[in-house]
Design a protein around this motif. Structure first.
Motif, PDB file in Angstrom:
ATOM      1  N   VAL A  72      -3.198  12.688  -7.222  1.00 45.26           N
ATOM      2  CA  VAL A  72      -2.277  11.713  -6.627  1.00 45.26           C
ATOM      3  C   VAL A  72      -1.942  12.201  -5.225  1.00 45.26           C
ATOM      4  CG1 VAL A  72      -0.055  10.568  -6.864  1.00 45.26           C
ATOM      5  CG2 VAL A  72      -1.366  11.122  -8.905  1.00 45.26           C
ATOM      6  N   ARG A  73      -2.434  11.505  -4.234  1.00 46.16           N
ATOM      7  CA  ARG A  73      -2.271  11.949  -2.847  1.00 46.16           C
ATOM      8  C   ARG A  73      -2.359  10.757  -1.915  1.00 46.16           C
ATOM      9  NH1 ARG A  73      -7.224  11.024  -1.175  1.00 46.16           N
ATOM     10  NH2 ARG A  73      -9.032  11.417  -2.531  1.00 46.16           N
ATOM     11  N   PRO A  74      -1.909  10.904  -0.675  1.00 47.81           N
ATOM     12  CA  PRO A  74      -2.042   9.802   0.293  1.00 47.81           C
ATOM     13  C   PRO A  74      -3.508   9.508   0.580  1.00 47.81           C
ATOM     14  CG  PRO A  74      -0.489  11.466   1.062  1.00 47.81           C
ATOM     15  CD  PRO A  74      -1.190  12.050  -0.114  1.00 47.81           C
ATOM     16  N   GLN A  75      -3.800   8.238   0.792  1.00 48.67           N
ATOM     17  CA  GLN A  75      -5.155   7.868   1.176  1.00 48.67           C
ATOM     18  C   GLN A  75      -5.447   8.347   2.591  1.00 48.67           C
ATOM     19  OE1 GLN A  75      -5.467   3.636   0.676  1.00 48.67           O
ATOM     20  NE2 GLN A  75      -5.402   3.727  -1.569  1.00 48.67           N
ATOM     21  N   HIS A  76      -6.721   8.583   2.873  1.00 52.94           N
ATOM     22  CA  HIS A  76      -7.093   9.078   4.199  1.00 52.94           C
ATOM     23  C   HIS A  76      -6.933   8.009   5.268  1.00 52.94           C
ATOM     24  CE1 HIS A  76      -8.438  12.784   2.448  1.00 52.94           C
ATOM     25  NE2 HIS A  76      -9.360  12.186   1.694  1.00 52.94           N
ATOM     26  N   ARG A  77      -7.073   6.744   4.863  1.00 59.70           N
ATOM     27  CA  ARG A  77      -6.942   5.652   5.823  1.00 59.70           C
ATOM     28  C   ARG A  77      -5.612   4.948   5.590  1.00 59.70           C
ATOM     29  NH1 ARG A  77     -12.151   1.938   5.952  1.00 59.70           N
ATOM     30  NH2 ARG A  77     -11.032   1.193   7.773  1.00 59.70           N
ATOM     31  N   MET A  78      -5.054   4.396   6.660  1.00 63.49           N
ATOM     32  CA  MET A  78      -3.780   3.696   6.535  1.00 63.49           C
ATOM     33  C   MET A  78      -3.723   2.551   7.535  1.00 63.49           C
ATOM     34  SD  MET A  78      -1.060   6.198   8.495  1.00 63.49           S
ATOM     35  CE  MET A  78       0.266   5.016   8.389  1.00 63.49           C
ATOM     36  N   HIS A  79      -2.800   1.599   7.274  1.00 68.13           N
ATOM     37  CA  HIS A  79      -2.541   0.538   8.239  1.00 68.13           C
ATOM     38  C   HIS A  79      -1.504   1.069   9.216  1.00 68.13           C
ATOM     39  CE1 HIS A  79      -4.878  -2.393   6.083  1.00 68.13           C
ATOM     40  NE2 HIS A  79      -4.208  -2.184   4.977  1.00 68.13           N
ATOM     41  N   GLY A  80      -1.984   1.536  10.353  1.00 70.98           N
ATOM     42  CA  GLY A  80      -1.096   2.119  11.344  1.00 70.98           C
ATOM     43  C   GLY A  80      -0.474   1.063  12.227  1.00 70.98           C
ATOM     44  N   HIS A  81      -0.481   1.316  13.538  1.00 70.02           N
ATOM     45  CA  HIS A  81       0.180   0.389  14.459  1.00 70.02           C
ATOM     46  C   HIS A  81      -0.579  -0.919  14.559  1.00 70.02           C
ATOM     47  CE1 HIS A  81       2.318  -1.181  17.902  1.00 70.02           C
ATOM     48  NE2 HIS A  81       1.146  -1.433  18.458  1.00 70.02           N
ATOM     49  N   THR A  82       0.105  -2.007  14.325  1.00 70.08           N
ATOM     50  CA  THR A  82      -0.462  -3.340  14.550  1.00 70.08           C
ATOM     51  C   THR A  82       0.334  -4.087  15.608  1.00 70.08           C
ATOM     52  OG1 THR A  82       0.853  -4.082  12.647  1.00 70.08           O
ATOM     53  CG2 THR A  82      -1.475  -3.624  12.263  1.00 70.08           C
ATOM     54  N   GLY A  83       1.628  -3.854  15.666  1.00 68.35           N
ATOM     55  CA  GLY A  83       2.467  -4.524  16.655  1.00 68.35           C
ATOM     56  C   GLY A  83       3.906  -4.065  16.519  1.00 68.35           C
ATOM     57  N   PHE A  84       4.691  -4.378  17.556  1.00 69.96           N
ATOM     58  CA  PHE A  84       6.123  -4.101  17.534  1.00 69.96           C
ATOM     59  C   PHE A  84       6.877  -5.383  17.228  1.00 69.96           C
ATOM     60  CE2 PHE A  84       4.407  -1.026  20.636  1.00 69.96           C
ATOM     61  CZ  PHE A  84       4.859   0.166  20.075  1.00 69.96           C
ATOM     62  N   LEU A  85       7.990  -5.254  16.552  1.00 74.48           N
ATOM     63  CA  LEU A  85       8.890  -6.373  16.312  1.00 74.48           C
ATOM     64  C   LEU A  85      10.200  -6.094  17.037  1.00 74.48           C
ATOM     65  CD1 LEU A  85       8.244  -6.961  12.525  1.00 74.48           C
ATOM     66  CD2 LEU A  85       7.610  -8.504  14.384  1.00 74.48           C
ATOM     67  N   ILE A  86      10.737  -7.104  17.687  1.00 72.28           N
ATOM     68  CA  ILE A  86      12.021  -6.982  18.364  1.00 72.28           C
ATOM     69  C   ILE A  86      12.831  -8.233  18.055  1.00 72.28           C
ATOM     70  CG2 ILE A  86      11.004  -7.863  20.538  1.00 72.28           C
ATOM     71  CD1 ILE A  86      13.141  -6.173  22.003  1.00 72.28           C
ATOM     72  N   THR A  87      14.085  -8.047  17.689  1.00 70.43           N
ATOM     73  CA  THR A  87      14.904  -9.171  17.250  1.00 70.43           C
ATOM     74  C   THR A  87      16.254  -9.160  17.948  1.00 70.43           C
ATOM     75  OG1 THR A  87      15.796 -10.290  15.301  1.00 70.43           O
ATOM     76  CG2 THR A  87      15.872  -7.900  15.284  1.00 70.43           C
ATOM     77  N   THR A  88      16.799 -10.348  18.126  1.00 75.83           N
ATOM     78  CA  THR A  88      18.126 -10.528  18.711  1.00 75.83           C
ATOM     79  C   THR A  88      18.691 -11.834  18.173  1.00 75.83           C
ATOM     80  OG1 THR A  88      19.381 -10.622  20.792  1.00 75.83           O
ATOM     81  CG2 THR A  88      17.256 -11.760  20.762  1.00 75.83           C
TER      82      THR A  88
END
Length: 338
Positions: A251-267
């Motif tokens: 049981v361990r983290p996968q070698h691949r991941m969904h990293g940066h896709t975009g930033f979200l900013i809200t107001t």
């Protein structure tokens, strides 16, 4: 009253349904069930007729003895495999947008940048048949592919969705009444250009959330929100998703991941005539340099000051060719009537 698309999400498989076949190695194949057709791989085939009428969550063995798990694809599966002309908003970000913007049943939502329709489908799911999602897209070919993708998923045109081809700044004032919009979602190159019309359309307390790809865009839209004076202090974040390998004691983290896709900013939109409280910390002096400042040489002007610089290519995005768009448009198949 049956909610739009719900009939396509339950019950035995029927003609025209999209189903997902997963082999023992986890490879997934999405097919549309058509009487008389076959699904072929280099190791045998499966008859569509053997799947029509089978319950969701079945298994089937092909002619070479390979067993497949057969399920209806989830929305998150569908958006990652559907035809696309523009990059899609990943499910991890779409979920954040729906939750953090508090998109509720019956809400009126304005979306700009439809792309391939991935986020639009999540918004439609959230507002339901009694809500309204009014989407604006500059490119007619993107809008058409988005409509076809949504129609294939829901099984029909969603009654809450209106798609307008044109620029948000020009089209929004004539499309909605001032102060009548609950939520605005901007997935575009230069969201700071739209703040005036968005502020006019949003109801007091309404949420504006922007999805941007780069830190330079994030910085510029944040300062524009502050300078506009009709919004609360913006908040920004990104989400990273890492799967885990689960096999016995391994049981361990996968070698691949969904990293940066975009930033979200809200107001959020302040009430008319209300100004936000004074910020305790101000941005550094370097940000204040503007083109009109006579003491600033062209070499000292911060990158991104000129709006003409903001193009998809400059931000590292892949732009679909006209040839690909024509191929996608030809390949979109409407669902079979029920």
């Amino acid at each position: 009253m049956t909610a739009t698309g719900s009939a396509y999400r339950r019950g035995p498989f029927r003609e025209g349904d999209r189903v997902q076949l997963t082999d023992p190695k986890g490879r997934m194949h999405t097919i549309t069930l058509t009487p008389g057709k076959q699904f072929h791989t280099h190791r045998g085939h499966v008859k569509h007729d053997d799947l029509i009428g089978a319950p969701d969550g079945s298994t089937i063995t092909n002619t070479a003895g390979t067993e497949y798990l057969v399920l209806r694809p989830l929305l998150s599966d569908y958006v990652m495999s559907m035809p696309r002309g523009a990059a899609v908003v990943y499910p991890k970000d779409a979920g954040q947008i729906v939750q953090m913007a508090d998109v509720f049943p019956g809400a009126t939502v304005v979306e700009a940048g439809v792309g391939s329709g991935a986020l639009s489908m999540s918004l439609l799911r959230a507002v339901g048949d009694t809500g309204r999602v009014h989407s604006f897209e500059r490119r007619a070919d993107f809008a058409e592919i988005a409509r076809a993708n949504a129609r294939a998923f829901f099984g029909e045109d969603h009654p809450a969705w209106t798609v307008s081809v044109g620029d948000l700044v020009e089209e929004l004032p004539g499309a909605v009444e001032p102060g009548s919009v609950d939520r605005v979602v901007l997935d575009m190159l230069a969201p700071w250009e739209c703040l005036e019309v968005v502020a006019e359309a949003l109801a007091p307390g309404g949420v504006l959330i922007c999805y941007v790809a780069t830190a330079t865009q994030l910085s510029k839209v944040a300062e524009a929100m502050r300078d506009f004076g009709s919004f609360t202090e913006p908040e920004a974040w990104e989400s990273l998703v890492r799967g885990w390998h689960l096999e016995g004691l391994a049981v361990r983290p996968q070698h691949r991941m969904h990293g940066h896709t975009g930033f979200l900013i809200t107001t959020r939109r302040l009430a008319p005539g209300v100004t936000p409280p004074m910020r305790k910390r101000r941005p550094g002096k370097g940000y204040a340099a503007q083109e009109g400042d006579e003491t600033t040489t062209p070499a000292e002007v911060p990158p991104g000051t000129d709006d003409a610089e903001w193009t998809s290519e400059a931000l590292g995005e892949r732009v679909a060719s006209e040839k690909k768009m024509r191929k996608l448009a030809r390949g979109v198949v409407p669902p079979s009537p029920r």
